[in-house]
Every structure is written in structure tokens, then in C-alpha cells.
Write an enzyme that holds these catalytic residues in place. Structure first.
Site, PDB file in Angstrom:
ATOM      1  N   ARG A 154     -17.361   0.092  -1.389  1.00 34.93           N
ATOM      2  CA  ARG A 154     -16.124  -0.504  -0.490  1.00 34.93           C
ATOM      3  C   ARG A 154     -16.707  -1.555   0.206  1.00 34.93           C
ATOM      4  O   ARG A 154     -17.639  -1.937   0.686  1.00 34.93           O
ATOM      5  CB  ARG A 154     -16.348   0.603   0.566  1.00 34.93           C
ATOM      6  CG  ARG A 154     -15.003   0.510   1.601  1.00 34.93           C
ATOM      7  CD  ARG A 154     -15.153   1.563   2.813  1.00 34.93           C
ATOM      8  NE  ARG A 154     -15.292   2.914   2.276  1.00 34.93           N
ATOM      9  CZ  ARG A 154     -14.060   3.833   2.144  1.00 34.93           C
ATOM     10  NH1 ARG A 154     -12.943   3.127   2.399  1.00 34.93           N
ATOM     11  NH2 ARG A 154     -14.220   4.855   1.861  1.00 34.93           N
TER      12      ARG A 154
ATOM     13  N   LYS B 234       0.937  -1.014  -0.062  1.00 38.20           N
ATOM     14  CA  LYS B 234      -0.039  -0.054   0.099  1.00 38.20           C
ATOM     15  C   LYS B 234       0.851   1.360   0.110  1.00 38.20           C
ATOM     16  O   LYS B 234       1.430   1.595   0.959  1.00 38.20           O
ATOM     17  CB  LYS B 234      -0.847   0.097   1.250  1.00 38.20           C
ATOM     18  CG  LYS B 234      -2.169   1.116   1.191  1.00 38.20           C
ATOM     19  CD  LYS B 234      -2.701   1.115   2.337  1.00 38.20           C
ATOM     20  CE  LYS B 234      -4.054   2.026   1.999  1.00 38.20           C
ATOM     21  NZ  LYS B 234      -3.660   3.615   1.375  1.00 38.20           N
TER      22      LYS B 234
ATOM     23  N   LYS C 122      -7.283  -3.231   3.441  1.00 40.98           N
ATOM     24  CA  LYS C 122      -6.043  -2.520   3.905  1.00 40.98           C
ATOM     25  C   LYS C 122      -5.539  -2.636   5.315  1.00 40.98           C
ATOM     26  O   LYS C 122      -6.426  -2.583   6.242  1.00 40.98           O
ATOM     27  CB  LYS C 122      -5.939  -0.938   3.245  1.00 40.98           C
ATOM     28  CG  LYS C 122      -7.334  -0.250   4.102  1.00 40.98           C
ATOM     29  CD  LYS C 122      -7.210   1.246   3.743  1.00 40.98           C
ATOM     30  CE  LYS C 122      -8.500   1.732   4.459  1.00 40.98           C
ATOM     31  NZ  LYS C 122      -8.612   3.301   3.680  1.00 40.98           N
TER      32      LYS C 122
ATOM     33  N   GLU D 132      -1.002   3.949  -8.442  1.00 40.39           N
ATOM     34  CA  GLU D 132      -0.554   4.822  -7.364  1.00 40.39           C
ATOM     35  C   GLU D 132       0.637   5.658  -7.671  1.00 40.39           C
ATOM     36  O   GLU D 132       1.641   5.088  -8.106  1.00 40.39           O
ATOM     37  CB  GLU D 132      -0.261   3.967  -6.058  1.00 40.39           C
ATOM     38  CG  GLU D 132      -0.409   5.046  -4.830  1.00 40.39           C
ATOM     39  CD  GLU D 132      -1.768   5.101  -4.224  1.00 40.39           C
ATOM     40  OE1 GLU D 132      -2.127   6.019  -3.117  1.00 40.39           O
ATOM     41  OE2 GLU D 132      -2.754   4.337  -4.744  1.00 40.39           O
TER      42      GLU D 132
END
Length: 563
Positions: free
Chosen positions: A421, A256, A427, A306
Site C-alpha cells: 500500500r 472507483k 483513492k 472489479e
């Protein structure tokens, strides 16, 4: 043509209706009553929007500009308009109060008092369109004149909702869920089909027109289009790596990154990059554009990744440095040299005309790897499939050691669900749990901080109603420099001031740490945060990405089970 007064009357009816089922019925009847041309406008208007979320069009009417327009329409001094806002606490009620004053010119005053509608829904939309397309020298004057025209042509009820629409804050409690169900009811299309159409288009107005004109068949044919960004799939927090692996079995594990998420649309050599707020940030990221152009081997594709800022040693830089890149409008080349970015791709949603979101993650991953050539500036991020908790912990430790946030733990069999979601994406971060909450109000400080905003009211999101529910305030741990930056950021969003208290347009998202969530009757959400403190200003997140009430309740119940 449908009169805008009919829309205003429906809004007034909804505003005085408590139940979501009754609201859905009212919205459904309105959708049935308007033409195909008016339908998408009405769909967006009733949710307090003028344009669909993916559109680059922005109304750009702030409170000060709106106050000026009301001042000129009513003949009242600007100061009196500001005082009316403080008294009524609502820009819609202010519009009615101001425009009823006898100082208004006689012709307009007569029309106003006769309650004679002279505006159509499409005329209001066209005026808003004119406002959004006005820029450069003299643009403020042109915008004010368009608003003046609307107010001078409006009945009392119309002026209330015109004023609210001008700042895109309708305050009637209608969100995507109610409109989705209303479209289903009005045009006899299953809710699931409407939902899927919305997922693929990010435009309930477009879905409504398809449902009206072609029913289920037309809605089922709706698909993704290049350069029309869709909402990004979201992750929820897992309490532990063990829990995630136990729930999912074999998991796909990725780092992440502490970066900014982007959605990239490639159409030949034409590249467009959208932030997670669906804003087009292409001009600010020329290095990413070139990396995609040179390394993604596809005629057309929609990808996600990302973007992280790195220093001269390749180590991640502070999140705020990334935001500097995204905010930069001028002298972009200098910022590119000062803050280089690396793009880590992790998703592909569309390739050469084929929508891929229904494919399992593992298959989408294979497609992604097959069309990307890794380079120094762009690569497909590493992913490991495993059901070994220790292996996931090793990856987690490696991510933290490299300066990143933690890990993403994904279900390799899951489709991509835009805007959703759930447990298919989890995460895990080591820091105290944080919440993304919307700033809806504030207070001016005391003493030497009297000109600085020093306390911030926070809210979670109710997606069905499209409203923000207060959950507490954050007021400690700010430096004078931070307060000055936040005051500058929020001053343009002030809707109402009353003494030291300020109501703000819900635009800015704070990431807030807290000790625990408590039950509370002081806030509309029913909850309050104990010892909240600001972690970050999340410029990259939209207000609709704030924590939902359901998520707050889930954390509260989890706390109770651990105590």
C-alpha cells in the site's frame, strides 16, 4: 527428522522474547536447523499457518471441534474443557491443563509426563493435511481422531502449540516481516531479493527453500505461476484530489467501482478466479468465466478487475448483492440470472509467460487494451491521463453520479507492487473516512438481545508481528436482523467465552466510520476511535488487509495538523 518438540521449544522462546531483532535471530537459527522438506512447513507454522496463503487447502478446525478432540483425548467432559478455556483464556494453556488430568488413559499419561517427544514436524503436518482433505459423511469424526492422535502423542509444550496451530492462531508475534528477515539472515540472501521472491510467489516457504538450496541465484529465478494467486496491490486514501495531483504530477484516473476485486488466471481455456482474499471463487462466477474465455485474447494471462452487480437498467446494485454472488455454492445459475455481473478490467500482471509487474502502469495498460475485446459483460475500464485538477474533479463527479464510490488516482510510471500500500495508488471517496478493522472479540447482549452478539471489539494489524492490536469497540446502530446475521457469522469463530465476553478468531473485517482517532492507553494500539459505527461487513477482505498501525498513526497526525 526434526521433533515437533524442538519447534514448540522455539515457539516458547519467541513468546518470551520482546524485540523483533531477537525474534528474527531465533527464527533464523531454526530455519538453518531443519531439512529442505521441513523448511516450508516450519516457515508457515511459525506464522501460525498450516498452508501457504494461495493454497486452496483449508484446515477447517473450529473451536467446537477442537474442544471435542481435547475432551476425548483427556477423558474430561466437554463442559469442563469449555470451563478450562474460560479460566485460562487460551486454547494452548487449556490443552496442557486438560491433558494433565488423571482421567487421561494410563499409557498416554505416562508418555505425557515423561516429556518424551514422539512427534516429528512432518508427522504433524501430515495429520493436518489429512484433516484438510477430509470431507463428507463422517468427516468430523475423522478430523477429531487425527487431532486425538496428535494430542495423545504430545508432550506438554507440544500440546500448547498443537492446539493453537489447529485453529491457526499461534500467538507468538511472528509475521511476514520477521520471517522474511530471518530467511535473509539464515541463507545470506539480501532482504530485497527475499521480498521480491515473496511478491512473485506469495509463499515464504517456497522462497526459503530456494534460498537454502540455491542462494541468491535461485531466489532471483522465482516467478509468478498461473493458478497461484499473488497478493493484490493496495491503495491508500488521499486527503484531496489537489494533493494527489500535486504529489504525482500527471496521473492516471479511473472510476472507483463499488464492487468486488478479482484476480483472474487464464491458462488456455482453463479460467480460475480469485477473490481479494485469494479464495478460489470460480464456481460462483460462471458468467465471468465465459466472458474472460471469449474476450481475453491470450494463451495465458493474469488480470485484475472489479466485478460489479447491476440492475435491469445497468445501474450498480448494493455491495451486499455482489457478496451474495461470491458466497453462492449451490443453484448458482439462478443467482447469475437474478444478480448479473459486469467485469471492469484495470490490470494485467502476466501475459503468455512474461511477468509484467516491473513495467510502468502506462505500458501495462497498453498491453491490457491490446489483448481484451470489450463486450457488454467485460471491458477494460476507462482511464484518463492528466495533470489538470479540474479534469480529475469532473471524472470524480461523473463516477459519483453513476452510483460508484469515487476515483482511483494512479502514478502512470509505477510498477505493480503485490501486497503493498503506498502513494502510487490513491483513492478518493466523498464519504466520511472509514477504516477496515478486524473483529477480535465481542459481548453478548442484554435482555431480549441476550442471545445476540451486540458489541464488537476491533483491531488494526501489525504486519511485521502478524498480530492484531485492539483499537476500540463498535456497539450502536444495529438492527435486530443485522445482529442475528452477525451472530450467525461469528458464532463459529468463538475461541473463548467468559461470562458475556467472547474472544473471536480474527477472520471478519468490518468497515467502520468514525468521528476522530484519539490517543488512548486503554488499547494496545495506543489509539481509540471516537463514535465508531459499522458501515459494512467486508467479506471480500482478509484480516491482513486491515488498516495497519502505521496508517492509524498517519490519520491521527493528519488530524492534529488540521486542528
Amino acid at each position: 527428522m526434526t521433533d515437533f518438540k524442538e519447534f514448540a521449544d522455539v515457539c516458547n522462546q519467541i513468546e518470551h522474547t520482546a524485540g523483533s531483532l531477537d525474534m528474527t535471530e531465533i527464527v533464523s537459527e531454526m530455519l538453518l536447523s531443519v531439512s529442505s522438506e521441513e523448511l516450508p512447513v516450519v516457515v508457515h507454522f511459525v506464522m501460525g499457518d498450516v498452508f501457504p496463503a494461495w493454497s486452496t487447502e483449508q484446515l477447517g478446525v473450529g473451536p467446537s471441534l477442537l474442544y471435542t478432540a481435547l475432551s476425548r483425548s483427556s477423558g474430561l467432559p466437554l463442559k469442563e474443557i469449555e470451563n478450562l478455556v474460560r479460566t485460562t483464556g487460551d486454547i494452548g494453556e487449556t490443552a496442557i491443563a486438560a491433558l494433565k488430568k488423571e482421567t487421561r488413559n494410563q499409557a498416554t499419561f505416562s508418555s505425557f509426563m515423561d516429556d518424551t517427544p514422539s512427534l516429528s514436524i512432518m508427522e504433524v503436518f501430515e495429520r493436518f493435511n489429512n484433516i484438510s482433505r477430509t470431507n463428507g459423511k463422517g468427516s468430523q469424526t475423522t478430523k477429531i481422531k487425527n487431532l486425538q492422535y496428535l494430542f495423545n502423542s504430545a508432550t506438554p509444550e507440544e500440546s500448547r502449540y498443537l492446539a493453537r496451530l489447529a485453529i491457526e492462531d499461534l500467538r507468538i508475534g511472528v509475521g511476514e516481516g520477521i520471517v522474511r528477515d530471518a530467511i535473509s539472515k539464515a541463507f545470506n540472501v539480501p532482504v530485497g531479493e527475499v521480498e521480491r521472491g515473496f511478491m512473485l510467489t506469495n509463499d515464504l516457504g517456497l522462497v526459503a527453500v530456494a534460498a537454502k538450496e540455491g542462494g541468491v541465484e535461485a531466489v532471483s529465478k522465482l516467478g509468478m505461476e498461473l493458478n497461484r494467486p499473488i497478493k493484490m496491490m493496495l491503495a491508500q486514501v488521499t486527503p484531496s484530489i489537489e494533493t494527489a495531483v500535486n504529489d504525482l504530477g500527471v496521473v492516471a484516473v479511473e472510476w472507483k467501482f463499488d464492487g468486488a476485486r478479482v484476480q483472474i488466471h487464464k491458462d488456455g481455456n482453463n479460467i480460475n478466479i480469485f477473490s481479494r482474499r485469494l479464495e478460489n471463487v470460480t464456481r460462483s462466477l460462471p458468467d465471468i468465466v465465459e466472458a474472460v474465455r471469449g474476450n481475453v485474447k491470450a494463451d495465458s494471462a493474469i488480470l485484475e478487475g472489479e466485478a460489479i452487480a447491476v440492475d435491469e437498467n445497468g445501474n450498480p446494485r448494493a455491495f451486499q448483492d455482489i457478496l451474495k454472488r461470491f458466497r453462492r455454492k449451490y443453484d448458482v445459475e439462478t443467482t447469475v440470472r437474478e444478480i448479473p455481473l459486469i467485469l471492469n478490467l484495470f490490470e494485467i500482471l502476466y501475459l503468455n509467460g512474461e511477468v509484467l509487474i516491473d513495467m510502468p502502469l502506462s505500458d501495462r495498460r497498453d498491453v491490457l487494451v491490446g489483448c481484451v475485446e470489450n463486450s457488454v459483460r467485460l471491458k477494460v475500464d476507462d482511464q484518463v491521463l492528466t495533470d489538470d485538477v479540474e479534469k480529475v474533479n469532473e471524472i470524480y463527479s461523473a463516477a459519483l453520479k453513476a452510483g460508484h464510490e469515487g476515483v482511483m488516482i494512479k502514478n502512470p510510471n509505477a510498477p505493480y507492487s503485490p501486497g503493498k500500500r503506498g502513494k502510487n495508488w490513491l483513492k478518493k471517496k466523498p464519504v466520511m473516512e472509514t477504516l477496515d478493522l478486524v473483529v477480535i472479540g465481542a459481548e453478548w447482549g442484554y435482555g431480549r438481545r441476550a442471545n445476540l452478539i451486540g458489541s464488537y471489539a476491533l483491531a488494526c494489524f501489525d504486519p511485521d508481528a502478524g498480530t492484531f492490536l485492539p483499537i476500540g469497540k463498535v456497539a450502536t446502530g444495529f438492527s435486530d436482523e443485522q445482529l442475528a446475521e452477525l451472530t450467525e457469522l461469528l458464532s463459529g469463530l468463538i475461541v473463548v467465552e467468559s461470562g458475556r465476553e467472547i474472544e473471536l478468531k480474527p477472520e471478519v473485517v468490518f468497515e467502520v466510520a468514525f468521528e476522530e482517532i484519539q490517543k488512548s492507553t486503554n488499547y494496545e494500539s495506543g489509539y481509540a476511535l471516537r463514535f465508531p459505527r459499522l458501515v459494512n461487513v467486508r467479506d471480500d477482505k482478509s484480516p491482513e488487509e486491515a488498516e495497519t498501525l502505521e496508517r492509524i498513526e498517519g490519520i491521527y497526525l493528519a488530524q492534529k495538523s488540521r486542528s
